[in-house]
Scaffold this active site. Structure first.
Site, PDB file in Angstrom:
ATOM      1  N   GLY A   1      51.777  42.889 -14.671  1.00 15.94           N
ATOM      2  CA  GLY A   1      50.774  41.960 -15.186  1.00 15.94           C
ATOM      3  C   GLY A   1      49.744  42.696 -16.006  1.00 15.94           C
ATOM      4  O   GLY A   1      49.505  43.886 -15.783  1.00 15.94           O
TER       5      GLY A   1
ATOM      6  N   GLN B   1      41.817  44.135 -20.045  1.00 14.69           N
ATOM      7  CA  GLN B   1      42.252  45.527 -19.845  1.00 14.69           C
ATOM      8  C   GLN B   1      42.580  46.247 -21.151  1.00 14.69           C
ATOM      9  O   GLN B   1      42.787  47.462 -21.162  1.00 14.69           O
ATOM     10  CB  GLN B   1      43.487  45.557 -18.933  1.00 14.69           C
ATOM     11  CG  GLN B   1      43.199  45.085 -17.525  1.00 14.69           C
ATOM     12  CD  GLN B   1      44.467  45.059 -16.704  1.00 14.69           C
ATOM     13  OE1 GLN B   1      45.234  44.113 -16.753  1.00 14.69           O
ATOM     14  NE2 GLN B   1      44.722  46.127 -15.954  1.00 14.69           N
TER      15      GLN B   1
ATOM     16  N   CYS C   1      46.852  48.602 -10.103  1.00 18.32           N
ATOM     17  CA  CYS C   1      46.287  48.060 -11.339  1.00 18.32           C
ATOM     18  C   CYS C   1      46.413  49.103 -12.444  1.00 18.32           C
ATOM     19  O   CYS C   1      46.140  50.287 -12.200  1.00 18.32           O
ATOM     20  CB  CYS C   1      44.817  47.711 -11.098  1.00 18.32           C
ATOM     21  SG  CYS C   1      44.016  46.988 -12.541  1.00 18.32           S
ATOM     22  N   LEU C   2      46.813  48.654 -13.630  1.00 18.74           N
ATOM     23  CA  LEU C   2      46.967  49.593 -14.742  1.00 18.74           C
ATOM     24  C   LEU C   2      45.615  50.162 -15.181  1.00 18.74           C
ATOM     25  O   LEU C   2      45.572  51.151 -15.900  1.00 18.74           O
ATOM     26  CB  LEU C   2      47.669  48.900 -15.924  1.00 18.74           C
ATOM     27  CG  LEU C   2      49.121  48.467 -15.661  1.00 18.74           C
ATOM     28  CD1 LEU C   2      49.677  47.694 -16.850  1.00 18.74           C
ATOM     29  CD2 LEU C   2      50.001  49.664 -15.339  1.00 18.74           C
TER      30      LEU C   2
ATOM     31  N   HIS D   1      45.344  38.175  -9.333  1.00 23.37           N
ATOM     32  CA  HIS D   1      44.879  39.494  -9.775  1.00 23.37           C
ATOM     33  C   HIS D   1      44.509  39.459 -11.266  1.00 23.37           C
ATOM     34  O   HIS D   1      43.455  39.965 -11.664  1.00 23.37           O
ATOM     35  CB  HIS D   1      45.993  40.517  -9.494  1.00 23.37           C
ATOM     36  CG  HIS D   1      45.707  41.923  -9.926  1.00 23.37           C
ATOM     37  ND1 HIS D   1      45.682  42.978  -9.044  1.00 23.37           N
ATOM     38  CD2 HIS D   1      45.439  42.462 -11.141  1.00 23.37           C
ATOM     39  CE1 HIS D   1      45.405  44.099  -9.705  1.00 23.37           C
ATOM     40  NE2 HIS D   1      45.259  43.806 -10.991  1.00 23.37           N
ATOM     41  N   GLU D   2      45.374  38.846 -12.078  1.00 19.88           N
ATOM     42  CA  GLU D   2      45.132  38.846 -13.529  1.00 19.88           C
ATOM     43  C   GLU D   2      43.975  37.917 -13.908  1.00 19.88           C
ATOM     44  O   GLU D   2      43.170  38.255 -14.780  1.00 19.88           O
ATOM     45  CB  GLU D   2      46.408  38.459 -14.294  1.00 19.88           C
ATOM     46  CG  GLU D   2      47.602  39.382 -14.080  1.00 19.88           C
ATOM     47  CD  GLU D   2      47.276  40.866 -14.211  1.00 19.88           C
ATOM     48  OE1 GLU D   2      46.392  41.238 -15.000  1.00 19.88           O
ATOM     49  OE2 GLU D   2      47.892  41.662 -13.485  1.00 19.88           O
TER      50      GLU D   2
ATOM     51  N   HIS E   1      40.743  39.565 -13.426  1.00 16.67           N
ATOM     52  CA  HIS E   1      40.351  40.454 -14.539  1.00 16.67           C
ATOM     53  C   HIS E   1      39.534  39.691 -15.582  1.00 16.67           C
ATOM     54  O   HIS E   1      38.573  40.216 -16.133  1.00 16.67           O
ATOM     55  CB  HIS E   1      41.586  41.035 -15.229  1.00 16.67           C
ATOM     56  CG  HIS E   1      42.112  42.292 -14.603  1.00 16.67           C
ATOM     57  ND1 HIS E   1      41.348  43.426 -14.449  1.00 16.67           N
ATOM     58  CD2 HIS E   1      43.337  42.599 -14.099  1.00 16.67           C
ATOM     59  CE1 HIS E   1      42.088  44.376 -13.881  1.00 16.67           C
ATOM     60  NE2 HIS E   1      43.294  43.896 -13.648  1.00 16.67           N
TER      61      HIS E   1
HETATM   62 ZN    ZN Z   1      44.838  44.900 -12.733  1.00 16.40          ZN
END
Ligand code: ZN
Length: 188
Positions: free
Chosen positions: A46, A51, A113-114, A155-156, A159
């Protein structure tokens, strides 16, 4: 196709609340395609526009297409299935996603998480939800999700509201992760 740079903690942009997309034009569609490419390239499931330092309510995901949404597959089992090519790709692009219903039951999953690569933690969230969004064909979609996909959607969307998965864990654990991660990334 081009790849974006994924920003990491403690970049202050990660705390910004993203703005709704008003005009779904070619620029938005290109961003979504490049976000998917960036996500796959980083081995993520995701990615939110926040991000990549874009202030718009856009998310992309690929939790695979299989029976895993029905059964409660753990992250390890999921990774195993991916390795064995048992999960078909299932890219999802969401414009202005909005959770319209959250299930009462909670599930705990290990999240990563990226924007905080290398650091995972268990997070408890509702195990099912209904999300409403606009897809790349400008259609309004209502999707019911559970299991990994439900976690990923929450989660997304977090963000887009400036919230990270570590904001859902204890202050102590959060501070340990942040301290280690920020120190590590500053050396890169
Ligand atoms: Zn994330």
């Amino acid at each position: 196709m081009s790849l974006y740079e994924i920003i990491k903690v403690p970049n202050p942009f990660l705390k910004i609340k993203a703005k709704p997309v008003i005009d779904i034009n070619n620029n938005i569609l290109t961003i979504l395609n490049d976000m998917l490419e960036t996500m796959y390239n980083a081995n993520g499931i995701g990615l939110a526009a926040t991000q990549i330092a874009i202030d718009k309510r856009l998310i992309v995901m690929d939790c695979g297409k299989s029976d895993f949404e029905e059964s409660d597959v753990t992250e390890e089992e999921y990774d195993e299935k991916v390795r064995n090519n048992k999960i078909e790709p299932n890219p999802i692009k969401m414009i202005n996603p909005e959770i319209i219903n959250l299930g009462k039951d909670l599930q705990e999953r290990e999240e990563g998480c990226l924007s905080i690569p290398g650091y995972n933690a268990n997070v408890k969230r509702p195990s099912s939800l209904t999300v409403k969004y606009i897809n790349e064909n400008k259609k309004v979609i209502t999707l019911e999700a559970k299991g990994l996909l439900a976690t990923c959607i929450q989660h997304e969307i977090d963000h887009l509201n400036g919230i990270l998965f570590i904001d859902h864990i204890s202050k102590l654990k959060r501070e340990i992760i942040l301290k280690k991660a920020i120190k590590e990334y500053s050396k890169q």
